[in-house]
Motif scaffolding. Sequence first.
Motif, PDB file in Angstrom:
ATOM      1  N   SER A 117      37.645  34.592  30.342  1.00 39.42           N
ATOM      2  CA  SER A 117      37.526  33.048  30.567  1.00 39.42           C
ATOM      3  C   SER A 117      36.313  32.172  30.868  1.00 39.42           C
ATOM      4  CB  SER A 117      38.060  32.801  31.671  1.00 39.42           C
ATOM      5  OG  SER A 117      37.265  33.447  32.768  1.00 39.42           O
ATOM      6  N   SER A 118      35.004  32.982  31.047  1.00 38.31           N
ATOM      7  CA  SER A 118      34.282  32.180  30.852  1.00 38.31           C
ATOM      8  C   SER A 118      32.829  32.403  30.111  1.00 38.31           C
ATOM      9  CB  SER A 118      33.245  33.031  32.272  1.00 38.31           C
ATOM     10  OG  SER A 118      31.938  32.438  32.928  1.00 38.31           O
ATOM     11  N   GLU A 166      38.367  39.394  32.545  1.00 39.66           N
ATOM     12  CA  GLU A 166      39.349  37.782  33.768  1.00 39.66           C
ATOM     13  C   GLU A 166      37.986  36.886  32.755  1.00 39.66           C
ATOM     14  OE1 GLU A 166      40.669  35.718  37.311  1.00 39.66           O
ATOM     15  OE2 GLU A 166      40.401  37.899  37.012  1.00 39.66           O
TER      16      GLU A 166
END
Length: 285
Positions: free
Chosen positions: A214-215, A210
């Motif tokens: 996402s980053s 995740e």
Amino acid sequence: MEFPEVFDRENPGFDAIVGNPPFLGGWVISGTLTNEYLEYLRENYPQSGGQADLVAYFFRRAFNLLGGQGNLGLIATNSIYQGDTRATGLEWICLNGGTIYDAQKRFRWTGAAVIISVVHIAKWKISPPYLLNRRKVDLITAYLFRSGTHSSPERLFSNKNLSFKGTMIYGMGFTFDDTSQDTTPISEMERLIAKDPRNSEIIFPYIGGEEINSSPTHSFHRYVINFKEMEEEEARRYPDLFEIVEEKVKPGRLKQKEKLGLDIGGDLVKQPLRYLRPFQSAIVY
């Protein structure tokens, strides 16, 4: 054994095999079906990496049971053309006389939110055209592409040690996180570290898919308790964290073992901490 007449003939083997084999991620085969079963698969299916989905071994078995001009058509997860599952199943088959002549790469299972693949293979050389996603093509590779190779790409020595397997915890009770009810709040983590600074020695940032996806900086919002290879006596030196894991992880681990019908009494007396450690796996950069 069920069909001796099929194998006691001039061209032994089945003419056709169709089916819907079971799916089970390679990293949970040993935990669900025991280490002995995983070792059996590795022993009986050479060039399998041990991380393939169970469905890949059913593809191999079905292919081996075909006669010289036999065909198979099986349903698979969409991982059948990815990673170790592809290398163990379709790659081996294509490099050992199999021809994929019809495949639907991504197909939504009717009435369920499941994406599958449907693959048809001949144990002999069929001339093109073939059908890939219902379109005529001259080649279908183990990747279910219309061009390219069946084989895995060569590993680059220059990339060695840049990424490796880390830890997959298989139990959110190990984590501190404010976004899940199954975890411990980060405020409690901060309180425990303030109470006993030694607790910070076995609390680490937890970065998973995740965060990676996402980053761009892989920023994280979770932390994880990791006793590493400590024995129980050493782990109990951190009583606050040991209590959290014993309360939130141990019951689930015991239930899993009981579900499998395994005798865990002796192990729990001798090595109770083995049920409180994160299992190994996951990508770490």
